[in-house]
Each structure stands twice: as structure tokens, then as C-alpha cells.
Design a protein around this motif. Structure first.
Motif, mmCIF file in Angstrom:
data_model
loop_
_atom_site.group_PDB
_atom_site.id
_atom_site.type_symbol
_atom_site.label_atom_id
_atom_site.label_comp_id
_atom_site.label_asym_id
_atom_site.label_seq_id
_atom_site.Cartn_x
_atom_site.Cartn_y
_atom_site.Cartn_z
ATOM 1 N N GLY A 21 53.245 6.588 17.419
ATOM 2 C CA GLY A 21 52.670 5.431 18.106
ATOM 3 C C GLY A 21 51.385 5.788 18.817
ATOM 4 N N ASN A 22 50.975 4.931 19.754
ATOM 5 C CA ASN A 22 49.783 5.165 20.575
ATOM 6 C C ASN A 22 48.505 5.262 19.739
ATOM 7 O OD1 ASN A 22 48.608 5.516 23.142
ATOM 8 N ND2 ASN A 22 48.450 7.726 22.799
ATOM 9 N N GLU A 23 48.480 4.588 18.586
ATOM 10 C CA GLU A 23 47.304 4.689 17.715
ATOM 11 C C GLU A 23 46.082 4.003 18.314
ATOM 12 O OE1 GLU A 23 50.217 3.442 16.729
ATOM 13 O OE2 GLU A 23 50.984 4.598 15.018
ATOM 14 N N LEU A 24 46.282 3.106 19.290
ATOM 15 C CA LEU A 24 45.139 2.384 19.862
ATOM 16 C C LEU A 24 44.098 3.345 20.417
ATOM 17 C CD1 LEU A 24 43.800 -0.299 20.614
ATOM 18 C CD2 LEU A 24 45.057 -0.232 22.781
ATOM 19 N N GLU A 25 44.585 4.394 21.091
ATOM 20 C CA GLU A 25 43.644 5.341 21.682
ATOM 21 C C GLU A 25 42.795 6.014 20.596
ATOM 22 O OE1 GLU A 25 45.502 7.997 24.469
ATOM 23 O OE2 GLU A 25 43.663 9.180 24.729
ATOM 24 N N PHE A 46 48.080 -4.249 17.755
ATOM 25 C CA PHE A 46 49.371 -4.962 17.751
ATOM 26 C C PHE A 46 50.389 -4.178 18.580
ATOM 27 C CE2 PHE A 46 51.825 -2.351 14.722
ATOM 28 C CZ PHE A 46 50.817 -1.628 14.106
ATOM 29 N N ASP A 47 51.465 -4.853 18.961
ATOM 30 C CA ASP A 47 52.571 -4.218 19.697
ATOM 31 C C ASP A 47 52.091 -3.322 20.835
ATOM 32 O OD1 ASP A 47 54.286 -5.500 18.075
ATOM 33 O OD2 ASP A 47 55.037 -3.724 17.014
ATOM 34 N N GLY A 48 51.218 -3.860 21.686
ATOM 35 C CA GLY A 48 50.792 -3.093 22.847
ATOM 36 C C GLY A 48 49.727 -2.074 22.506
ATOM 37 N N ASN A 49 50.135 -0.819 22.305
ATOM 38 C CA ASN A 49 49.134 0.233 22.105
ATOM 39 C C ASN A 49 49.099 0.750 20.666
ATOM 40 O OD1 ASN A 49 51.512 1.604 22.032
ATOM 41 N ND2 ASN A 49 50.854 3.285 23.368
ATOM 42 N N ARG A 50 49.449 -0.110 19.734
ATOM 43 C CA ARG A 50 49.339 0.295 18.336
ATOM 44 C C ARG A 50 48.110 -0.374 17.733
ATOM 45 N NH1 ARG A 50 54.936 1.825 15.800
ATOM 46 N NH2 ARG A 50 53.485 3.456 15.181
ATOM 47 N N ALA A 51 47.544 0.262 16.725
ATOM 48 C CA ALA A 51 46.318 -0.315 16.150
ATOM 49 C C ALA A 51 46.004 0.290 14.789
ATOM 50 C CB ALA A 51 45.139 -0.097 17.085
ATOM 51 N N ASN A 52 45.534 -0.550 13.889
ATOM 52 C CA ASN A 52 44.838 -0.122 12.677
ATOM 53 C C ASN A 52 43.345 -0.213 12.955
ATOM 54 O OD1 ASN A 52 47.254 -0.058 10.942
ATOM 55 N ND2 ASN A 52 47.223 -2.295 11.119
#
Lengths: 404, 404
Positions: A21-25, A46-52
Motif C-alpha cells: 500500500g501507500n503508493e500515493l507517496e 483511491f482508498d485513501g493513500n493508494r494511487a496509480n
């Protein structure tokens, strides 16, 4: 970009903890780089701190779109005390760079980012080069699922996946199907076992059947036999009580010759037989189902990638391989079933998910060169025809080797 | 003692929560009663609030020592919301008294306490009547184990166990042997299954063998076949990882014809074969091992108990039975292998360990009468010879019925 700048990107990626997880960073870090270098991108949070993250460069002189993809997440560091190198310090010792995700797959991801930036600056991409950084590849592929629905892969003419392959060319991998079997019985005191129905015994009926179930599946011409394992089992609470519930989970590796639907049908038939012929009651749950991804070894894209890899990885023999490991391509292929897919990445496949995971600096620089070569060559006239393919070395196909 | 006083003792015992422990409070309550009635006793306290209690009455005109035993603990109330009668309120509705332990076995225990007090007051016991109240019969028998070491059963000439039998005579019960099989493998990614050793597969080898393993065990003339179940199983953590560890637990019911040592040897042989013939590595752990307790149905003590029960339980047919449930006698028999052991207790065996467990008041008063009759008759001249046995009705042996 200088080599030390390239290495810094890889180190920065490893220092961001993206365990499951934590992909947003990470996406914001990549976005920062792209902004600096004027590469257009969008972050799909998406889902808070997730990201593509999806970015695109190219002159669009052709309609062709080459996708390059990597995942931003890693598996977790389950036993940090066993590591001799701190997993998020990106420590370099000689030619090795240690850290969680060094191999799987922040080195491949960094190489793709660098490829995008450098080719954009050089205006070297004639068509469109689309970079697709995903979330959650290691568990459930939520990121790839979102991008599939968004149509990100619909117009791709080919896809290059940057998972670690040690510079080898993986042109086919099996699917991955995870399922659960639930067994329902009736509890009783173990002294009165015959008054109950032992849910574990019911489950063992299936487990016994599973051992030989896939012998009837035909061999795939590329991937061979369907692989299968029971990997989780549980049932019962007290040793003196006949259990009324037990379950197991298993993994199967479907092929195009014996695909996911056939696997499901075979398991369900086995369960129906047990339910009909015994007092046991079993139920089937599909956990997830990723199809196989097979590109024929003589496909021009496979041969282009092999030529570029052979030119870049001068220290090794570059061969064609297959693997049983699924990738995000198992999701993406659903949206674009005919696109050729090739996996090419840096070192060190064998230490993926392991303690003291590492990649090599030499392999990292080599894979950048290979990616850039591929993205430039792909859009050259005739690159997608047999004409170009005829120029490259004939494929050396290794015997099947099971790989990540 | 008046009937309402007898009932009060039973109610008081049920109101003391002894779910898997806390027997000290019960022992002190019983001690208080005995003190009041001048019955000598000792409390054997251990592990904080756990306790056995041993008391003795009798004129010692003979050397014979009749033991009567019951356990003070109960299983727990796992689902209190499912109870329609509060489990520790000892609520009476018609002939039924509800509560945790009403059947298993505070009714039998109360009847034994009352027997001791009344026969002591009446000076009716010619020899020695020893009351043995234990701790932890439901889990691990720590109380019986202590008393065994203290020699409490060494000089017993016969033992009467007060577990609920619905007024029937249980003259034999199987042993109970719990074991664990540990399976060690080697983990790997499920995509590279052949690089690992699947600990679940190893465990399934044993489970498959277990299904037919005891077919070779000879039938016991009293208890019949050796019963066996696998009751707990667990292994694996993630569906995509080949598990390196799995284990199961099983229960076996040894007989005198195929006893605990033979059961252990059979399981260990099966494991050795798997370890030698495959890559799997299994290990055997013995969790606990209680031997079978068998007294022949024509034993004079069996026939004495049957005669007394038939006289007391006028509302039913009193028959001889066997069961697969172990009792504290499985521990005590180790210290006194030749003593006859009979189980006779009140209602309602079928609801032991169940929601809304109950006993009947009528059965409770009947079992008091039976116990007192037995304890008096036992010491009469010739009571332990075939001479007395010849007077009683010939045993009616029912077909084997599995009971708690």
C-alpha cells in the motif's frame, strides 16, 4: 540524466515504504519528477493513500501506443531482524543495491521513469509511449483493476512489463487462480464421532482428489502442464470435538490450453461428486482469477525486445523464457486480448520477496538502455512487421523455467 | 437430610462458576458442609484457585476402601445468549433443574457429598468410603494427576464414578489419546511450487493413511473397534505461498486389546514410512494419553451397582453399557490397574456440555439412594464375592452405545 541522478531516483523509490500500500507517496514523488521534466501525467488516487499514475510522451506521428508498466507496491518485510541491510535505506555495496523492492520492482519502475523523461527530452518517441504505474500488484491488483476499467490499456499496441527477469525475455506466463473450498459438517464430542460429520474428513476428500485432478488437463504448447497447490488449510478448534467447519485455499496456474474457466469447472465437478456421493458438504469460492498471458516467441515485439536486451545486457546470454508468475498484465490482457506482452526487467529475480532483496547497479543501467532502445525502435517504420524481426537473431528458446 | 436440603446443596454447587477452573471455591463450600457434619476432609489446593478435596468416612471394620469420585469443574458456557435458563441460577422448572454442570456433573457430585454426610451420621459404612472430588477433569485432568501421585487411589478396592449415565451402568470405557502431527516443509512462491516442499501435502499423506490406519487393530471383546478422528488441522498463511509448516491434531480411543502404546506405535510407524519414502518431514507429539478402563460385566462390583441402581431407578430399565468417553478413572486406573470401576450417575447425559444443560430432580434423588445402598452393601460380608453377585439379576448387556 547522469548515472548518479538515475541511481538517486531508484534509491528515493526504495526509501518510500510501500509495503502492500501507500503508493500515493510514490506516485507523488514520480509526479514531482515528471513535473520537473515537463512530462504530462495524472495520478489516480483511491482508498485513501493508494494511487496509480499514468504518463504519456511521444510525437504521435504514428497511431501506435507502446505501454510500459510497473507496480509501485512491494511485499512486506516480514522478518526485519533477519535482514543484514536495512530494508528501506537503499544501501549500496559494490554492484549491489539492497532494499525491499530493489528487485521487485522499484529498479524496473525507476528505469521506466528515466526512460520516459529522457526520451521526452530527446523527442525520440515517434508514436505514443504510455507509462502505467500501478498499486497493489502484490495483493489483489486493485490498481490494475481500476486502470482496466478506465480503458488505459484498450488502445495499446504492445505492452512491456518491467518485473525483474535478470535481463531475460519472458514471453508467456501462466494465469493464477486462487480458490477456497469450504467444508460444512456437524459437530459432536469426539467420543461420539459417528453422531457428527467431520468437516475435516470432507475437506480431505477434496484434497485427495486435487492431487490428481489436473492430470487430465491437456498440456499447453508454451506453458506445459497446469500447476496446482493447496496452500492454506484450517479446521477444528478443540481436539475432542468433531469439527463442523473446515476450509482450504489453493492456487492453480491456468494456461491458454486449459484456461481459468476449465479449471473452475474441473474443481466444481470434483466437489459435486463428493457432495453427491458422501455425507459431506463442500462449497467452492473463487478468490481471484487471472488469465494466462501468452505471446508466441516469434512475435515481432518479442524479437525486438530480445534484440534490444541482447544489445544492452552485454554481460550475459539473453534468452526467451516462460514463467508461472502472474503480473498486472494478467489484468490488462482482459481489456486488450490480442496485444503482445513481454516482460523484461533487471536483476535479481531470485531474491524477490526475500530477505536482503537486492538489484545490481550494472543490470539497472543496462535495463534503462534496453527500455530506451525498445521505445525508440518500436515506432520505426516496419518495426512491427516480420521485416524487422527477420533482422534480429533467431529466438533462443530455453526449456521452461519456473520464475517469479 | 431433608430433600430440600439435598436440593439446596446441588443448587449451591451450580451457582459457583467452575468453568475450567476455580474449583477452590467449590472445595471450600464442600469443606464447610463436611465441617458442619463432622466429616474429616482435606483440601489439596494448587495453581492459585484450583483444588481437589478428599474426605473419608467409615467404621474401618474391614480393610476395604470404596472410592466414589466426581469432578468439580465444568466446561464453559460458550454461547450464553443461546441459553433460555441462566446457566448459574440453578433454575427449577417442573422436574428439571437447569444450569452449567447440572448433568456434568454437579448432580452426581452433590449426591456423593450427601451420601458421605448421611452415611457418616448413620455410622452405616463398615469399611472405608473415600470421596475424591477432582479439579480439571474437562481439560487435562490436573487434579486427578496430583491425586494419583499422592497415592489416593492406591488402596481402593473399587471405584464408583458419578458422571451422568441416566441411571445406567457403564462398566467399560475406551481410553482417549490426543496427538499432534507437525509437518515441516520449505516455503516458496506458489509460482515456483516445485522449489518448495508443501507442508500441507505432507500432512495430507498422513491424513490419508490415518483414514485406514486402525483397520488393522484387533477388535476389543468389550469396546469393539478403535475409534479415531482428525479434529483440528491448520497450515499455510497466504494462498500464494507454498507453506513450510502445517499441523493436525487427532483423537484415538484405545482399548485394552489395542492399547495406548500400540496406538502410538502404529501412528509413529505410519509417520516413519512417510518420512522415509517422501521429501516430507512429519513429527509426532503426544498431547495426552488416557488408558481404557474396562471391568468385566460379570464382576461382582458391577452387579452390585446394577442391583442398587435397579432398586433406586424404579422408573426405568437399568442396563449395562459401555462408552467412548474418558473420565478421571482413566487417570486413577494407572495407580491401581486391577480395581473394578463402574460409572453410575443421574440425568441427563445427552445434554452434557450443551446449551440449557439440565438434570432431573427425580434422577438426583434416585442416584442418592443408589449411592447410599452401594456404599452400605459393599462392605457387607461376602459382598465382593460371586456369592452376592449370584443373588442379583443376571446382567442385561445392551449393544454398544456411544456415550459421553
Amino acid at each position: 540524466m547522469r548515472k548518479d541522478e538515475q541511481l538517486q531516483i531508484l534509491k528515493d523509490l526504495i526509501k518510500i515504504n510501500t509495503e502492500n500500500g501507500n503508493e500515493l507517496e510514490t506516485a507523488e514523488y514520480i509526479g514531482g519528477l515528471f513535473k520537473l521534466h515537463h512530462v504530462p501525467y495524472r495520478i489516480d488516487r483511491f482508498d485513501g493513500n493508494r494511487a496509480n499514475l499514468v504518463a504519456e510522451v511521444g510525437l504521435k506521428e504514428t497511431d501506435e501506443v507502446l505501454g510500459i508498466t510497473g507496480h509501485q507496491d512491494t511485499v512486506n518485510v516480514s522478518d526485519q531482524r533477519a535482514w543484514t541491510h536495512e530494508p528501506f535505506a537503499a544501501e549500496v555495496v559494490g554492484d549491489k543495491l539492497y532494499g525491499r523492492g530493489a528487485a521487485d520492482m522499484k529498479s524496473g519502475l525507476a528505469a521506466q521513469i528515466i526512460t520516459l523523461i529522457e526520451l521526452h527530452e530527446q523527442r525520440a518517441v515517434k508514436g505514443t509511449l504510455r507509462f502505467i504505474a500501478t498499486a497493489g500488484e502484490e495483493y489483489g491488483t486493485p490498481g490494475a483493476n481500476r486502470l482496466l476499467k478506465q480503458g488505459v490499456v484498450d488502445d495499446l499496441s504492445a505492452l512491456l512489463v518491467g518485473e525483474a527477469t535478470d535481463g531475460q525475455i519472458v514471453y508467456a506466463h501462466s494465469g493464477s487462480l486462487n480458490y477456497r473450498i469450504k467444508s460444512y459438517g456437524q459437530s459432536a464430542h469426539s467420543a461420539r464421532a459417528t453422531q457428527g460429520i467431520n468437516a475435516i474428513s470432507g475437506l480431505l476428500q477434496f484434497a485427495t482428489a486435487e492431487a490428481t485432478l489436473f492430470q487430465q488437463a491437456p498440456l499447453d504448447s508454451i506453458l506445459g502442464a497446469v500447476k496446482h497447490s493447496i496452500t492454506v488449510i484450517g479446521g477444528g478448534e478443540q481436539v475432542n470435538t468433531i469439527p463442523d467447519y473446515a476450509e482450504l485455499s489453493g492456487n492453480v496456474r491456468p494456461t491458454q490450453r486449459f484456461d481459468n474457466q476449465q479449471v473452475i469447472a474441473l474443481i466444481q465437478t470434483a466437489i459435486s461428486q463428493i457432495n453427491q456421493q458422501t455425507d459431506y458438504h463442500l462449497e467452492f469460492d473463487l478468490i481471484h482469477s487471472f488469465p494466462p498471458v501468452e505471446t508466441t516467441p516469434d512475435n515481432p515485439f518479442v524479437r525486438l525486445v530480445q534484440r534490444a536486451a541482447a544489445d544492452a545486457f552485454v554481460d550475459r546470454n539473453v534468452a526467451l523464457e516462460i514463467t508461472n508468475g502472474a503480473t498486472d498484465a494478467s489484468v490488462f490482457i482482459k481489456g486488450n486480448p490480442t496485444m503482445p506482452v513481454v516482460i523484461l526487467g533487471p536483476d535479481e529475480k531470485a531474491v524477490s520477496h526475500q530477505v536482503d532483496e537486492y538489484t545490481t547497479l550494472s543490470g539497472f543501467y543496462q535495463v534503462i538502455a534496453a527500455y530506451e532502445d525498445i521505445a525508440v525502435s518500436y515506432f520505426k517504420a516496419g518495426s512491427r512487421t516480420e521485416q524487422l524481426a527477420a533482422d534480429v537473431v533467431s529466438p533462443q528458446i530455453r526449456p521452461a523455467r519456473q520464475a517469479g
